[in-house]
Scaffold this motif. Sequence first.
Motif, mmCIF file in Angstrom:
data_model
loop_
_atom_site.group_PDB
_atom_site.id
_atom_site.type_symbol
_atom_site.label_atom_id
_atom_site.label_comp_id
_atom_site.label_asym_id
_atom_site.label_seq_id
_atom_site.Cartn_x
_atom_site.Cartn_y
_atom_site.Cartn_z
ATOM 1 N N PRO A 282 121.908 10.946 125.987
ATOM 2 C CA PRO A 282 122.036 10.709 127.362
ATOM 3 C C PRO A 282 122.988 9.276 127.363
ATOM 4 O O PRO A 282 122.836 8.630 126.380
ATOM 5 C CB PRO A 282 121.146 10.661 128.101
ATOM 6 C CG PRO A 282 119.891 10.347 126.918
ATOM 7 C CD PRO A 282 120.383 10.911 125.854
ATOM 8 N N SER A 283 123.925 9.081 128.200
ATOM 9 C CA SER A 283 124.593 7.852 128.210
ATOM 10 C C SER A 283 124.287 7.066 129.641
ATOM 11 O O SER A 283 124.113 7.573 130.852
ATOM 12 C CB SER A 283 126.014 8.181 128.382
ATOM 13 O OG SER A 283 126.837 7.171 128.537
ATOM 14 N N GLU A 284 124.240 5.895 129.289
ATOM 15 C CA GLU A 284 123.864 4.865 130.484
ATOM 16 C C GLU A 284 125.426 4.080 130.957
ATOM 17 O O GLU A 284 125.155 3.329 131.561
ATOM 18 C CB GLU A 284 122.802 3.901 130.021
ATOM 19 C CG GLU A 284 121.535 4.396 129.484
ATOM 20 C CD GLU A 284 120.936 5.047 130.477
ATOM 21 O OE1 GLU A 284 121.219 4.821 131.741
ATOM 22 O OE2 GLU A 284 120.362 6.362 130.212
ATOM 23 N N MET A 285 126.471 4.525 130.381
ATOM 24 C CA MET A 285 127.848 3.912 130.667
ATOM 25 C C MET A 285 128.179 4.692 131.891
ATOM 26 O O MET A 285 129.161 5.589 131.734
ATOM 27 C CB MET A 285 128.819 4.156 129.409
ATOM 28 C CG MET A 285 128.097 3.319 128.349
ATOM 29 S SD MET A 285 129.017 3.317 126.857
ATOM 30 C CE MET A 285 128.794 5.085 126.401
ATOM 31 N N MET A 286 127.862 4.057 133.132
ATOM 32 C CA MET A 286 128.309 4.585 134.368
ATOM 33 C C MET A 286 129.908 4.385 134.478
ATOM 34 O O MET A 286 130.061 2.879 134.380
ATOM 35 C CB MET A 286 127.459 4.217 135.477
ATOM 36 C CG MET A 286 127.831 4.839 136.685
ATOM 37 S SD MET A 286 127.357 6.769 136.703
ATOM 38 C CE MET A 286 125.638 6.643 136.543
ATOM 39 N N LEU A 287 130.689 4.980 135.005
ATOM 40 C CA LEU A 287 131.974 4.965 135.120
ATOM 41 C C LEU A 287 132.301 4.765 136.789
ATOM 42 O O LEU A 287 132.467 3.629 137.143
ATOM 43 C CB LEU A 287 132.912 6.059 134.585
ATOM 44 C CG LEU A 287 132.881 5.856 133.048
ATOM 45 C CD1 LEU A 287 133.808 6.804 132.455
ATOM 46 C CD2 LEU A 287 132.894 4.414 132.442
ATOM 47 N N ALA A 288 132.460 5.996 137.362
ATOM 48 C CA ALA A 288 132.555 6.177 138.891
ATOM 49 C C ALA A 288 132.082 7.472 139.286
ATOM 50 O O ALA A 288 132.095 8.593 138.468
ATOM 51 C CB ALA A 288 133.931 5.647 139.141
ATOM 52 N N GLU A 289 131.631 7.402 140.521
ATOM 53 C CA GLU A 289 131.375 8.894 140.967
ATOM 54 C C GLU A 289 130.622 9.615 140.328
ATOM 55 O O GLU A 289 130.599 10.711 140.372
ATOM 56 C CB GLU A 289 132.689 9.666 141.364
ATOM 57 C CG GLU A 289 133.855 8.883 142.097
ATOM 58 C CD GLU A 289 135.121 9.662 142.045
ATOM 59 O OE1 GLU A 289 135.247 10.847 141.734
ATOM 60 O OE2 GLU A 289 136.193 8.930 142.194
ATOM 61 N N GLY A 290 129.601 9.130 139.636
ATOM 62 C CA GLY A 290 128.700 9.516 138.965
ATOM 63 C C GLY A 290 128.998 9.931 137.332
ATOM 64 O O GLY A 290 128.255 10.640 136.544
ATOM 65 N N PHE A 291 130.081 9.965 137.116
ATOM 66 C CA PHE A 291 130.692 10.097 135.704
ATOM 67 C C PHE A 291 130.242 9.126 134.728
ATOM 68 O O PHE A 291 130.394 7.831 134.960
ATOM 69 C CB PHE A 291 132.093 10.297 135.649
ATOM 70 C CG PHE A 291 132.663 11.527 136.143
ATOM 71 C CD1 PHE A 291 133.158 12.839 135.486
ATOM 72 C CD2 PHE A 291 132.689 11.549 137.501
ATOM 73 C CE1 PHE A 291 133.579 13.804 136.137
ATOM 74 C CE2 PHE A 291 133.231 12.946 138.285
ATOM 75 C CZ PHE A 291 133.550 13.960 137.480
ATOM 76 N N THR A 292 129.971 9.718 133.497
ATOM 77 C CA THR A 292 129.586 8.713 132.308
ATOM 78 C C THR A 292 130.189 8.765 131.043
ATOM 79 O O THR A 292 131.068 9.798 130.948
ATOM 80 C CB THR A 292 128.055 8.995 132.006
ATOM 81 O OG1 THR A 292 127.678 10.167 131.500
ATOM 82 C CG2 THR A 292 127.208 8.387 133.150
ATOM 83 N N LEU A 293 130.407 7.978 130.317
ATOM 84 C CA LEU A 293 131.024 8.040 129.006
ATOM 85 C C LEU A 293 130.300 8.378 127.614
ATOM 86 O O LEU A 293 129.030 8.083 127.691
ATOM 87 C CB LEU A 293 131.752 6.650 128.519
ATOM 88 C CG LEU A 293 132.861 6.507 127.759
ATOM 89 C CD1 LEU A 293 133.979 7.072 127.979
ATOM 90 C CD2 LEU A 293 133.144 4.865 127.413
ATOM 91 N N HIS A 294 130.835 9.083 127.008
ATOM 92 C CA HIS A 294 129.975 9.776 125.822
ATOM 93 C C HIS A 294 129.665 8.539 124.938
ATOM 94 O O HIS A 294 130.272 7.477 124.590
ATOM 95 C CB HIS A 294 130.751 10.516 125.055
ATOM 96 C CG HIS A 294 130.276 11.257 123.702
ATOM 97 N ND1 HIS A 294 129.772 10.583 122.719
ATOM 98 C CD2 HIS A 294 129.640 12.697 123.501
ATOM 99 C CE1 HIS A 294 129.122 11.481 121.778
ATOM 100 N NE2 HIS A 294 129.462 12.609 122.374
ATOM 101 N N PRO A 295 128.269 8.421 124.556
ATOM 102 C CA PRO A 295 127.445 7.415 123.618
ATOM 103 C C PRO A 295 128.444 7.074 122.394
ATOM 104 O O PRO A 295 128.536 5.760 121.971
ATOM 105 C CB PRO A 295 126.280 7.814 123.215
ATOM 106 C CG PRO A 295 126.006 9.015 124.475
ATOM 107 C CD PRO A 295 127.372 9.596 124.640
ATOM 108 N N GLY A 296 129.198 8.134 121.884
ATOM 109 C CA GLY A 296 129.910 7.806 120.750
ATOM 110 C C GLY A 296 130.993 6.676 121.072
ATOM 111 O O GLY A 296 131.750 6.385 120.158
#
Length: 417
Positions: free
Chosen positions: A77-91
């Motif tokens: 799981p990723s904790e890197m929140m971008l916008a509108e609920g989208f997150t960035l891959h942990p890699g």
Amino acid sequence: MNDTVFNRRSFLSSGLLAGCSIAASPLVTPVSFAATRGENRLVVIILRGGMDGLDFLRPPNSEMMTRLRPTLSQAAPSEMMLAEGFTLHPGCAPLYELWQAGELDIVQAVSTPYRHKRSHFDGQDLLEAGTATLGGAGESDGWLNRMLQHMPGGEMVTAYAIGADPMLLSRGAAEVESWSPDVNFVLSSQGARLMQLTMERDPEMARSLAQAFALASDAPGGGVIEVDDSEVMGDFDEMMAAQMTAKGKSAGSAHQRVASFAAAQLREEARVACFSLGGFDTHARQAKTLQRPLERLSDSLLTLKSELGAEVWGKTTVLAMTEFGRTVAENGSKGTDHGTGGSMILAGGALRGGRLLGQWPGLAEEDLFERRDLMPTDDVRRYAGWAIRESFGLSRQALETAVFPGMSLGDSPALLS
């Protein structure tokens, strides 16, 4: 041995380095770079294999994602929140700093005009040709090369392509020089002596050759130089030794050397560079196999930023694009198959960044392309076109008729600050 001294032209056209690809390197041959008015830079990175945009840019977790991707929706799981609920891959964790600094944009649900067949070869050819179909005008040259032919105020029309072979992206009427980070060659003492004779009256070329040796010697498994010090003496050897010492043996992996070399050229006269990164074809065990190529992408972008320096990075736009996305549903091998819509990545200090661009189509079955792929809602060529227009001032007409024939630029996404 005949002590004939060869000039540059006879050296490059002779068979002195038969079997050695170093003769194709711009570190040996005279090189000019794409120049134009202004100080903006453009870097294009082709992500080969079809990057899964739904894993790179993860939509909000939902019952639909859990049903379609039972394994992938539970992985890392990723904790890197971008916008509108989208997150960035942990890699891509290192890229989160670029996002927060306003130096990263992601375009969602985007693709080339390629549809239906999902072939890597055709998809990459269309991506690099910048055309709507294969087999028509423009297939044999690339959109980046056509762009260079319209660069305003540019007296030099030479592109700089980084890679073992010229990419279709940069192929065309504008001359292209190539460099590979993985040159492999073995030079005997006799060969070194012959090369020394060639270079005795050409200090400029001797320096370039020394740099080429040093770069090639950093390549994994390559650059083996067998020289008898008692036979080879003089300025050439001193310069080569100095280059080897300066470069050392810890220049990093090939992708980092490519990014580093591109940055070195862009700090000087170059305004355009292109290269590719592979490994994005994730048919099996995607949770594991996608990690490394995303790390290489992050490494490359951060190497560019670090080695360009704040001033040049602030004038740089990077476009990272792939031939197609992947299926929305995972397959029986816990991977994904060739799809259509995906993600495009824009980076650089010149960006008005920190934004998700494009229109999200949804994941309901009726919203998918052919009821299997993410529906493309925009064209990668349009964003590339606006990056070119805002960076170099090319006209809308040149972009829509010559660089990307048949493409409509549409409204400006206001990419650059």
